[in-house]
Write a protein that holds these residues in place. Sequence first.
Motif, PDB file in Angstrom:
ATOM      1  N   UNK A  51       0.822  -1.215   0.000  1.00  0.00           N
ATOM      2  CA  UNK A  51       0.000   0.000   0.000  1.00  0.00           C
ATOM      3  C   UNK A  51       0.848   1.254   0.000  1.00  0.00           C
ATOM      4  N   UNK A  52       0.500   2.211  -0.897  1.00  0.00           N
ATOM      5  CA  UNK A  52       1.107   3.528  -0.850  1.00  0.00           C
ATOM      6  C   UNK A  52       0.708   4.182   0.471  1.00  0.00           C
ATOM      7  N   UNK A  53       1.657   4.775   1.222  1.00  0.00           N
ATOM      8  CA  UNK A  53       1.315   5.322   2.545  1.00  0.00           C
ATOM      9  C   UNK A  53       0.241   6.404   2.503  1.00  0.00           C
ATOM     10  N   UNK A  54       0.277   7.281   1.502  1.00  0.00           N
ATOM     11  CA  UNK A  54      -0.761   8.308   1.399  1.00  0.00           C
ATOM     12  C   UNK A  54      -2.127   7.686   1.160  1.00  0.00           C
ATOM     13  N   UNK A  55      -2.188   6.724   0.232  1.00  0.00           N
ATOM     14  CA  UNK A  55      -3.461   6.068  -0.048  1.00  0.00           C
ATOM     15  C   UNK A  55      -3.915   5.231   1.143  1.00  0.00           C
ATOM     16  N   UNK A  56      -2.985   4.648   1.853  1.00  0.00           N
ATOM     17  CA  UNK A  56      -3.335   3.891   3.057  1.00  0.00           C
ATOM     18  C   UNK A  56      -4.043   4.795   4.063  1.00  0.00           C
ATOM     19  N   UNK A  57      -3.454   5.951   4.329  1.00  0.00           N
ATOM     20  CA  UNK A  57      -4.071   6.880   5.265  1.00  0.00           C
ATOM     21  C   UNK A  57      -5.396   7.406   4.760  1.00  0.00           C
ATOM     22  N   UNK A  58      -5.439   7.773   3.458  1.00  0.00           N
ATOM     23  CA  UNK A  58      -6.670   8.317   2.888  1.00  0.00           C
ATOM     24  C   UNK A  58      -7.793   7.285   2.917  1.00  0.00           C
ATOM     25  N   UNK A  59      -7.461   6.034   2.653  1.00  0.00           N
ATOM     26  CA  UNK A  59      -8.460   4.965   2.668  1.00  0.00           C
ATOM     27  C   UNK A  59      -9.037   4.785   4.071  1.00  0.00           C
ATOM     28  N   UNK A  60      -8.169   4.674   5.054  1.00  0.00           N
ATOM     29  CA  UNK A  60      -8.647   4.457   6.429  1.00  0.00           C
ATOM     30  C   UNK A  60      -9.429   5.673   6.921  1.00  0.00           C
ATOM     31  N   UNK A  61      -8.934   6.854   6.614  1.00  0.00           N
ATOM     32  CA  UNK A  61      -9.635   8.064   7.028  1.00  0.00           C
ATOM     33  C   UNK A  61     -11.022   8.148   6.426  1.00  0.00           C
ATOM     34  N   UNK A  62     -11.140   7.875   5.122  1.00  0.00           N
ATOM     35  CA  UNK A  62     -12.443   7.924   4.458  1.00  0.00           C
ATOM     36  C   UNK A  62     -13.377   6.858   5.020  1.00  0.00           C
ATOM     37  N   UNK A  63     -12.848   5.669   5.274  1.00  0.00           N
ATOM     38  CA  UNK A  63     -13.668   4.575   5.793  1.00  0.00           C
ATOM     39  C   UNK A  63     -14.238   4.922   7.159  1.00  0.00           C
ATOM     40  N   UNK A  64     -13.407   5.477   8.031  1.00  0.00           N
ATOM     41  CA  UNK A  64     -13.878   5.810   9.375  1.00  0.00           C
ATOM     42  C   UNK A  64     -14.821   7.005   9.351  1.00  0.00           C
ATOM     43  N   UNK A  65     -14.562   7.989   8.488  1.00  0.00           N
ATOM     44  CA  UNK A  65     -15.451   9.145   8.401  1.00  0.00           C
ATOM     45  C   UNK A  65     -16.804   8.755   7.821  1.00  0.00           C
ATOM     46  N   UNK A  66     -16.798   7.834   6.868  1.00  0.00           N
ATOM     47  CA  UNK A  66     -18.051   7.338   6.288  1.00  0.00           C
ATOM     48  C   UNK A  66     -18.821   6.498   7.295  1.00  0.00           C
ATOM     49  N   UNK A  67     -18.092   5.707   8.063  1.00  0.00           N
ATOM     50  CA  UNK A  67     -18.697   4.722   8.954  1.00  0.00           C
ATOM     51  C   UNK A  67     -18.661   3.369   8.286  1.00  0.00           C
ATOM     52  N   UNK A  68     -17.812   2.443   8.776  1.00  0.00           N
ATOM     53  CA  UNK A  68     -17.663   1.153   8.107  1.00  0.00           C
ATOM     54  C   UNK A  68     -18.870   0.239   8.296  1.00  0.00           C
ATOM     55  N   UNK A  69     -19.176  -0.530   7.264  1.00  0.00           N
ATOM     56  CA  UNK A  69     -20.182  -1.582   7.381  1.00  0.00           C
ATOM     57  C   UNK A  69     -19.584  -2.732   8.178  1.00  0.00           C
ATOM     58  N   UNK A  70     -20.411  -3.723   8.480  1.00  0.00           N
ATOM     59  CA  UNK A  70     -19.925  -4.876   9.238  1.00  0.00           C
ATOM     60  C   UNK A  70     -18.784  -5.573   8.493  1.00  0.00           C
ATOM     61  N   UNK A  71     -18.921  -5.700   7.170  1.00  0.00           N
ATOM     62  CA  UNK A  71     -17.861  -6.353   6.397  1.00  0.00           C
ATOM     63  C   UNK A  71     -16.611  -5.494   6.355  1.00  0.00           C
ATOM     64  N   UNK A  72     -16.780  -4.191   6.183  1.00  0.00           N
ATOM     65  CA  UNK A  72     -15.621  -3.302   6.154  1.00  0.00           C
ATOM     66  C   UNK A  72     -14.932  -3.249   7.512  1.00  0.00           C
ATOM     67  N   UNK A  73     -15.699  -3.418   8.569  1.00  0.00           N
ATOM     68  CA  UNK A  73     -15.163  -3.382   9.930  1.00  0.00           C
ATOM     69  C   UNK A  73     -14.104  -4.464  10.153  1.00  0.00           C
ATOM     70  N   UNK A  74     -14.206  -5.570   9.406  1.00  0.00           N
ATOM     71  CA  UNK A  74     -13.255  -6.670   9.610  1.00  0.00           C
ATOM     72  C   UNK A  74     -11.828  -6.262   9.266  1.00  0.00           C
ATOM     73  N   UNK A  75     -11.643  -5.184   8.514  1.00  0.00           N
ATOM     74  CA  UNK A  75     -10.294  -4.723   8.179  1.00  0.00           C
ATOM     75  C   UNK A  75      -9.520  -4.280   9.414  1.00  0.00           C
ATOM     76  N   UNK A  76     -10.230  -3.935  10.497  1.00  0.00           N
ATOM     77  CA  UNK A  76      -9.528  -3.469  11.696  1.00  0.00           C
ATOM     78  C   UNK A  76      -8.661  -4.560  12.305  1.00  0.00           C
ATOM     79  N   UNK A  77      -8.960  -5.824  11.969  1.00  0.00           N
ATOM     80  CA  UNK A  77      -8.175  -6.928  12.525  1.00  0.00           C
ATOM     81  C   UNK A  77      -6.724  -6.905  12.058  1.00  0.00           C
ATOM     82  N   UNK A  78      -6.449  -6.132  11.003  1.00  0.00           N
ATOM     83  CA  UNK A  78      -5.063  -5.979  10.561  1.00  0.00           C
ATOM     84  C   UNK A  78      -4.215  -5.299  11.629  1.00  0.00           C
ATOM     85  N   UNK A  79      -4.835  -4.514  12.491  1.00  0.00           N
ATOM     86  CA  UNK A  79      -4.101  -3.796  13.543  1.00  0.00           C
ATOM     87  C   UNK A  79      -4.500  -4.253  14.947  1.00  0.00           C
TER      88      UNK A  79
END
Length: 429
Positions: A51-79
């Motif tokens: 992942x490009x670091x800028x796109x990584x941050x932009x993706x996570x920021x947009x996802x959290x600002x939008x509000x993740x769905x249950x399926x999108x929420x599973x990405x948090x397990x990466x951290x």
Amino acid sequence: MSFMNRLATAPDPTATALGRAIKLIGIGKNGSKNLTPELIAECRQSLLTDADPLQKGAFIGALLAKGPTAEEQTLENLWGKGAFAHPTFLINKLCPDLPPKLFPIATKLLRNDHSLKPSEAHQLGDFLFDESYSSECCEVFRGLAVSILRVRHETNDEYRGLYEATMQTITPGFQQIACVTRPLLQLAEPFDGVEHSYLITPLLANFFESRGYGVVSMVGRTPGPKYTLNAHDLFLHLGCPMLQSNHELDTPPDPYGWVLDQKALSPALDRWVNRRRTLLKRPFLSTLEKLLNPCSARVLVTSVFHITYQMKMAELALMAGFDAVMVLKRGLEGSLAPSTSRSSGVLCAVRTPQGHLFFQNFDADLPTFTEYRTESDESVVNPQPHDNARLIRQFLNDEKTENEAFDNQVRFAKALFGRGLNWIEGQLK
């Protein structure tokens, strides 16, 4: 290789998994879409590997600002399980070398329940422009911060702080007061320009010059998503010299006024152009770069891509020190060329010497503009700067060209902006 050099040689940002995801979830409060299970899986793999670091941050920021769905929420397990619900924990995982003084701002952004104070936004802006923070982790935070602000929409207080931080990046030659004998008017439209129409900005500059104003056009390299033609390209093809300092405002302008290139105004802003191309979605800079007022212009003439931003742009222009502003809605592709077929118009705002604020709309459907109305706007295939420059020169010399649609659009723009300027001048007397 430095981070900025890697940006210049990186793969097409729109083609990556995170890039495709950002285009879906980084739209705004009401327009963002949910990710498909297939794209979630691709993003998970990208976040684990390349992942490009800028796109990584932009993706996570947009996802959290939008509000993740249950399926999108599973990405948090990466951290770590529950990471999305614990801002301090997530920031430590994503940006371990973030300066400690920025942790309160970072966690406040991730909580997404309170906007930043002007002082906090100013501090954030200082960090965004400071190239001494050049690690990949800091780039993740840069992407994260501007993405959250963009998706949830920046407040006026946040814009104020970011504006002040941006103004501190301008070069010394533009920090000195301009010495001019007539009022200045500033033209500024989206820097990404157009893909299916011609620009009329230099002719507008000439028109306002004829009304007794010195005119400064703000231009710069396109940050995307459009790359075909912008005002920077057009003024260069017209042979217009670029201002290097406010001292040059005491020299007579050419027929198209003065032109101020963002690169000369603020190298820090220009360095962000490559970042913005990677981020894909327009951060706060797309608004602020049009509002910067280094020449102490009295009137701003600008446009907005989204109609809901018309009033906000007027408010921000007055905040930036302009006495008056005209904001065009529904310009062709967001430019300063008004549509002759759709509902267009300008919002005018003034701050009188007594400090009173007044607003007035002039819509294109007024009877005085009937002669300019058409069934449709001309669609230009792959507009080129040399063709656009030829039309500009021809209209300036002959007051017409072989392109009737172009001529009609210029005349309509002069009538519309002229009506707004009449009102502004009446209020400022």
